[in-house]
Design a protein around this motif. Sequence first.
Motif, PDB file in Angstrom:
ATOM      1  N   ASP A 231      14.077 136.347 -97.149  1.00 49.63           N
ATOM      2  CA  ASP A 231      13.657 135.475 -98.411  1.00 49.63           C
ATOM      3  C   ASP A 231      14.992 135.593 -99.257  1.00 49.63           C
ATOM      4  O   ASP A 231      15.124 135.020-100.034  1.00 49.63           O
ATOM      5  CB  ASP A 231      12.369 135.967 -98.905  1.00 49.63           C
ATOM      6  CG  ASP A 231      11.295 135.431 -98.073  1.00 49.63           C
ATOM      7  OD1 ASP A 231      10.178 136.132 -98.505  1.00 49.63           O
ATOM      8  OD2 ASP A 231      11.451 134.644 -97.371  1.00 49.63           O
ATOM      9  N   THR A 238      20.227 129.253-101.660  1.00 48.67           N
ATOM     10  CA  THR A 238      19.868 128.346-102.593  1.00 48.67           C
ATOM     11  C   THR A 238      20.368 128.166-103.947  1.00 48.67           C
ATOM     12  O   THR A 238      20.721 127.345-104.316  1.00 48.67           O
ATOM     13  CB  THR A 238      18.335 128.310-102.635  1.00 48.67           C
ATOM     14  OG1 THR A 238      17.908 128.339-101.164  1.00 48.67           O
ATOM     15  CG2 THR A 238      17.770 126.962-103.178  1.00 48.67           C
ATOM     16  N   LEU A 242      23.012 125.676-105.860  1.00 46.47           N
ATOM     17  CA  LEU A 242      22.392 125.098-107.080  1.00 46.47           C
ATOM     18  C   LEU A 242      23.614 125.289-108.015  1.00 46.47           C
ATOM     19  O   LEU A 242      23.857 124.212-108.718  1.00 46.47           O
ATOM     20  CB  LEU A 242      21.241 125.735-107.590  1.00 46.47           C
ATOM     21  CG  LEU A 242      20.348 125.100-108.443  1.00 46.47           C
ATOM     22  CD1 LEU A 242      19.845 123.731-107.957  1.00 46.47           C
ATOM     23  CD2 LEU A 242      19.150 125.967-109.032  1.00 46.47           C
TER      24      LEU A 242
ATOM     25  N   SER B 299      18.522 115.584-108.259  1.00 46.72           N
ATOM     26  CA  SER B 299      19.201 116.471-107.245  1.00 46.72           C
ATOM     27  C   SER B 299      18.728 117.974-107.855  1.00 46.72           C
ATOM     28  O   SER B 299      18.079 118.503-106.911  1.00 46.72           O
ATOM     29  CB  SER B 299      20.650 116.333-107.326  1.00 46.72           C
ATOM     30  OG  SER B 299      21.223 117.572-107.516  1.00 46.72           O
ATOM     31  N   ALA B 300      18.639 117.922-108.953  1.00 45.69           N
ATOM     32  CA  ALA B 300      18.188 119.292-109.561  1.00 45.69           C
ATOM     33  C   ALA B 300      16.539 119.583-108.998  1.00 45.69           C
ATOM     34  O   ALA B 300      16.344 120.569-108.586  1.00 45.69           O
ATOM     35  CB  ALA B 300      18.028 119.306-111.254  1.00 45.69           C
ATOM     36  N   HIS B 303      16.471 120.661-105.553  1.00 48.81           N
ATOM     37  CA  HIS B 303      16.889 122.193-105.239  1.00 48.81           C
ATOM     38  C   HIS B 303      15.952 123.025-105.894  1.00 48.81           C
ATOM     39  O   HIS B 303      15.521 123.939-105.140  1.00 48.81           O
ATOM     40  CB  HIS B 303      18.151 122.304-106.038  1.00 48.81           C
ATOM     41  CG  HIS B 303      19.174 122.020-105.622  1.00 48.81           C
ATOM     42  ND1 HIS B 303      19.716 122.393-104.268  1.00 48.81           N
ATOM     43  CD2 HIS B 303      20.172 120.866-105.695  1.00 48.81           C
ATOM     44  CE1 HIS B 303      20.926 121.856-104.014  1.00 48.81           C
ATOM     45  NE2 HIS B 303      21.147 120.691-104.720  1.00 48.81           N
ATOM     46  N   PHE B 304      15.139 122.743-107.012  1.00 49.09           N
ATOM     47  CA  PHE B 304      14.192 123.502-107.605  1.00 49.09           C
ATOM     48  C   PHE B 304      12.928 123.592-106.894  1.00 49.09           C
ATOM     49  O   PHE B 304      12.284 124.761-106.801  1.00 49.09           O
ATOM     50  CB  PHE B 304      14.161 123.370-108.915  1.00 49.09           C
ATOM     51  CG  PHE B 304      15.021 124.002-110.122  1.00 49.09           C
ATOM     52  CD1 PHE B 304      15.899 123.024-110.401  1.00 49.09           C
ATOM     53  CD2 PHE B 304      15.076 125.094-110.203  1.00 49.09           C
ATOM     54  CE1 PHE B 304      17.188 123.461-111.182  1.00 49.09           C
ATOM     55  CE2 PHE B 304      15.940 125.623-111.144  1.00 49.09           C
ATOM     56  CZ  PHE B 304      17.134 124.820-111.499  1.00 49.09           C
ATOM     57  N   LYS B 306      12.878 123.384-103.550  1.00 50.53           N
ATOM     58  CA  LYS B 306      13.235 124.312-102.681  1.00 50.53           C
ATOM     59  C   LYS B 306      13.064 125.823-103.251  1.00 50.53           C
ATOM     60  O   LYS B 306      12.633 126.607-102.415  1.00 50.53           O
ATOM     61  CB  LYS B 306      14.582 124.052-102.111  1.00 50.53           C
ATOM     62  CG  LYS B 306      14.999 124.690-100.944  1.00 50.53           C
ATOM     63  CD  LYS B 306      16.069 124.238-100.106  1.00 50.53           C
ATOM     64  CE  LYS B 306      16.687 124.795 -98.878  1.00 50.53           C
ATOM     65  NZ  LYS B 306      17.967 124.851 -98.348  1.00 50.53           N
ATOM     66  N   LEU B 307      13.694 126.077-104.339  1.00 48.29           N
ATOM     67  CA  LEU B 307      13.684 127.391-104.840  1.00 48.29           C
ATOM     68  C   LEU B 307      12.240 127.946-104.875  1.00 48.29           C
ATOM     69  O   LEU B 307      11.791 128.925-104.668  1.00 48.29           O
ATOM     70  CB  LEU B 307      14.350 127.304-106.086  1.00 48.29           C
ATOM     71  CG  LEU B 307      15.103 128.597-106.882  1.00 48.29           C
ATOM     72  CD1 LEU B 307      16.075 128.818-105.731  1.00 48.29           C
ATOM     73  CD2 LEU B 307      15.509 128.184-108.008  1.00 48.29           C
ATOM     74  N   LEU B 310      10.759 128.986-101.787  1.00 50.60           N
ATOM     75  CA  LEU B 310      11.231 130.014-101.488  1.00 50.60           C
ATOM     76  C   LEU B 310      10.680 131.476-102.209  1.00 50.60           C
ATOM     77  O   LEU B 310      10.305 132.433-101.807  1.00 50.60           O
ATOM     78  CB  LEU B 310      12.907 130.234-101.662  1.00 50.60           C
ATOM     79  CG  LEU B 310      13.484 129.416-100.405  1.00 50.60           C
ATOM     80  CD1 LEU B 310      15.092 129.471-100.822  1.00 50.60           C
ATOM     81  CD2 LEU B 310      13.385 129.897 -99.154  1.00 50.60           C
ATOM     82  N   VAL B 311      10.499 131.292-103.607  1.00 54.56           N
ATOM     83  CA  VAL B 311       9.990 132.167-104.247  1.00 54.56           C
ATOM     84  C   VAL B 311       8.369 132.322-104.023  1.00 54.56           C
ATOM     85  O   VAL B 311       8.081 133.414-103.909  1.00 54.56           O
ATOM     86  CB  VAL B 311      10.100 132.042-105.979  1.00 54.56           C
ATOM     87  CG1 VAL B 311       9.287 132.816-106.533  1.00 54.56           C
ATOM     88  CG2 VAL B 311      11.506 131.852-106.244  1.00 54.56           C
ATOM     89  N   SER B 313       7.223 132.038-100.826  1.00 52.82           N
ATOM     90  CA  SER B 313       7.468 132.538 -99.810  1.00 52.82           C
ATOM     91  C   SER B 313       7.568 134.298-100.101  1.00 52.82           C
ATOM     92  O   SER B 313       6.838 135.122 -99.423  1.00 52.82           O
ATOM     93  CB  SER B 313       8.578 132.140 -98.953  1.00 52.82           C
ATOM     94  OG  SER B 313       8.840 132.948 -98.085  1.00 52.82           O
ATOM     95  N   LEU B 314       8.509 134.618-101.032  1.00 55.88           N
ATOM     96  CA  LEU B 314       8.956 135.786-101.191  1.00 55.88           C
ATOM     97  C   LEU B 314       7.422 136.443-101.750  1.00 55.88           C
ATOM     98  O   LEU B 314       7.273 137.710-101.520  1.00 55.88           O
ATOM     99  CB  LEU B 314       9.810 135.853-102.469  1.00 55.88           C
ATOM    100  CG  LEU B 314      10.229 137.328-102.886  1.00 55.88           C
ATOM    101  CD1 LEU B 314      11.017 137.874-101.831  1.00 55.88           C
ATOM    102  CD2 LEU B 314      10.904 136.945-104.102  1.00 55.88           C
ATOM    103  N   PHE B 373       8.914 134.276-111.974  1.00 55.00           N
ATOM    104  CA  PHE B 373       9.783 133.315-111.269  1.00 55.00           C
ATOM    105  C   PHE B 373       9.099 132.045-110.926  1.00 55.00           C
ATOM    106  O   PHE B 373       9.444 131.176-111.385  1.00 55.00           O
ATOM    107  CB  PHE B 373       9.930 134.066-109.921  1.00 55.00           C
ATOM    108  CG  PHE B 373      11.533 134.380-109.898  1.00 55.00           C
ATOM    109  CD1 PHE B 373      11.807 135.427-109.106  1.00 55.00           C
ATOM    110  CD2 PHE B 373      12.153 133.548-110.605  1.00 55.00           C
ATOM    111  CE1 PHE B 373      13.045 135.828-108.827  1.00 55.00           C
ATOM    112  CE2 PHE B 373      13.809 134.120-110.411  1.00 55.00           C
ATOM    113  CZ  PHE B 373      14.108 135.127-109.661  1.00 55.00           C
ATOM    114  N   TYR B 380       9.516 124.043-114.572  1.00 53.79           N
ATOM    115  CA  TYR B 380      10.818 123.348-114.851  1.00 53.79           C
ATOM    116  C   TYR B 380      10.528 122.322-114.019  1.00 53.79           C
ATOM    117  O   TYR B 380      11.255 120.990-114.323  1.00 53.79           O
ATOM    118  CB  TYR B 380      11.995 124.224-114.363  1.00 53.79           C
ATOM    119  CG  TYR B 380      13.370 123.532-114.670  1.00 53.79           C
ATOM    120  CD1 TYR B 380      13.929 123.350-113.792  1.00 53.79           C
ATOM    121  CD2 TYR B 380      13.854 123.640-116.167  1.00 53.79           C
ATOM    122  CE1 TYR B 380      15.413 122.459-114.136  1.00 53.79           C
ATOM    123  CE2 TYR B 380      14.795 122.988-116.103  1.00 53.79           C
ATOM    124  CZ  TYR B 380      15.732 122.348-115.220  1.00 53.79           C
ATOM    125  OH  TYR B 380      17.153 121.986-115.695  1.00 53.79           O
TER     126      TYR B 380
END
Lengths: 396, 506
Positions: A231, A238, A242, B299-300, B303-304, B306-307, B310-311, B313-314, B373, B380
């Motif tokens: 992760d 990512t 970004l 686009s932001a 990305h966010f 996706k971020l 991921l977080v 998932s973490l 996070f 955001y």
Amino acid sequence: MLPEKLRSVSVDLNNDASLLIDIPDALCERDKVKFTVHTKTTLSSFQKPEFSVPRQHEDFIWLHDTLVETEDYAGLIIPPAPPKPDFESPREKMHKLGEGEATMTKEEYTKMKQELEAEYLAVFKKTVQVHEVFLQRLSSHPVLSKDRNFQIFLEYDQDLSVRRKNAKEMFGGFFKNMVKSADEVLIAGVKEVDDFFEQEKTFLLDYFSKIKEATAKAEKMTRSHKNIADDYIRLSATLNSLSAEESTNYYIIKFCLKLFQNFLRVCLKKVEGRVASDEELKLTELLRYYMRDIQAAKDLLYRRARALADYENSNKALDKARLKGKDVSQAEEHQKRCLQKFDTLSESGKKELTNFKARRVVAFRKNLVEMAELEVKHAKNNMTLLQGCIELLSGN
Amino acid sequence: MSKKTTENEGKSGTAKAAGPTFSKPTEPADIFTEEAAATTVPRTSNTVNSKANGVHSEEDLFTEATVELSLDSPRSSRKNEETSKPSASSSSSSLSAPARQAKPPPAALEELEDEEEAELEDKFDVLVSVKDPEKVGDGMNAYMAYKVSTETTLPMFRNKLFTVRRRFSDFLGLYEKLSEKHGPNGLIVPPPPEKSILGMTKVKVGKEDSSSADFVERRRGALERYLQRVVNHPLLLQDPDVREFLEKDELPRAVSTQTLSGAGFLKMINKATDAVSKMTIKMNESDAWFEEKLQEVESADQHFRKLHALVESLVVHRKELSLNTANFAKSAAMLGSAEDNTALSRALSQLAEVEDKIEQLHQDQAAYDTFSFAELIADYIRLLGAVRGSFDHRIKAWQRWQDAQAMLQKKRETEAKLLWANKPDKLQQAKDEIVEWEARVTQFERDFERVSATVRKEVLRFEVRCETLKIFKYQPAQYVFSIFVYFSPQLIKYWEAFLPEAKAIA
């Protein structure tokens, strides 16, 4: 030469200079691993003082099975066979990576690929280690090290596959396994005559189930650690893309993200990843190895119990013969042989099991100490790296 | 509240759903203070150079927003030093910022030329906090009531310190009112957290487990940050609905909040995107800024999202690790009890204890990952959605203008036809209508320009604003600090305590 710390599981091996064995390197072709077995010896029974041969995993299994099937070794704990090299996990990951390639950025893909290669390497190192330990257990055993087949294994510079494909041996092995499961039922029922073995039986059966459980849980724990490390890799990738965005209005974000992503990459990934693999080596491998070893000890008990059962049956047969008045001397001979076999097994079994206990305790100690030391080292490392990151983050 | 309601103390009263509250580390504050001091700029100067946040002169609109940043940070970081700490229970402490009174946005672009940089001194603060979630009622009609406390020096409020009780639908109701009133003007109205049927049902049903406590805590934090953003916006603060929300003892129940369910909200935003993307083609070149900006935002957003995934998932993996560690600890204890060598048996039991403690650490870290996070990234993303919403309103204003022009054209054609057909009685009506629509066209054109200017200003403000900074600058630092200050030292402590036990094995 593989680094010292990889030889984590067994102790007191390979320090008898008369017969030194190691696996200095190995080749991985697809899923087949070719080990280079290197021997250094002062024993006259060998043709040369130093030599190397290529061996496959199946050769090790052949050696193990022939030892198990050798009657003379019935009273010994035969070191457990090394497990087959298992590239399943990295292979699965590679598959997933291939599928997800479209959705990932190039950077992320590269990073994941690197991780994958590292994982392949880790599996590879592990399998080499476990094969090496198997041979070293044999070489350090007073009886097994003298085994003829062992010598052939080490020395014979031709391909062993001809010997392996001996159908009779294969069939024999299969049959043996079948009988063994019947034995387990038998053993539980046999009345034990010796206190020592009674205790050992209870202990080993209980211990085996507990260590099996602990191994499974340790493996799960290690896998979770790996997931987290993964992760972090994806997160850092990512964040990287970004921060590479063209947008100038978000330049502050870019900058901070870059810092943060560096932090992730440098600190956490490295540390988490390493914690995962060290933990695995020390703890999980330790548990896994001794689980197999205890199975081997159990096998000894089974063989002995079978000898006891044979002896008891021979007693009954003798009684019957005496009653009928026929073939008495044959029955007497048979009974004497059974008794002898049983006594031999008991005597050597006792020695083996006592040694095994001592060996286990020492190995656990070594690994637990090393694991604790590594954990401390990593946590301290983490803090140093973090200190650096904090300074970086705050200075801007 | 008898004591000064700083964010710090306010948070410590919150229900501890997740992890410990950390005492404020001295390092981050010190470092940030130094940095803040270095970039302080005298605020009294109101020449062209003093580009304070919120209000921009015309030049500002065309210069890089980045310049504002250096001047923004003293204010925001000064606030930050008082209130920042890596708190697992609330990460909004760093998001507070003083609200300041500002002039209402100018009606048209031209008027900005004349606007003074008369930034009123920032003596007036409004600090809001949302705390003490309490379950009211039972069964499916139950709800959570939150204490909303305000501390302020602004004279427009009746008191300096006051508290009211509000429920989630009240927050949604406030949003709806604000969005209806100010959205069409191009304001970026801060969005509230989404409805969650699953989350709330668990709470209502009385499931007293960590996941429902987590949910309540996440929501509490999100509501607090939401309110803070609202009062930080100079215009919104002036809105009587906001004041009423903060001050009034009893609020009429907000009923029509269906549109604001998570899915509904998302749909609304997506519709906006579609409309905007269709329209931007038709708009002319002078709007390139908007087009580019929108692309950036989108686009932001991608990305966010996706971020965020991921977080999350973490967080999931860390929770799994915690569970697996606990299970391993149990099995190690069992193994220890089966072990016949006394010293090894004891060491294995010790190992089990260490792993148990580490499991707790993992739990805390998971909580921290969540709150520091995932929640802020989710915030955001919602804000980005609101930005796109404001673009959508601008498009609507443009469309209205275009439609009016089309209508005017039609009316003129009608008049021409009537002239030709020589129907004098209908002619007068036609002429009246033309006048009417000419007025409308002028009005709508002005509206459009006004909205455009507002959107532009709002976007710049958003970019430069604390949210942006806080999420991306201070959160990473706080995250790092928490590990540095808390987790790693604990790990070291546990393993160092275990070492002698392991060495004692014989």
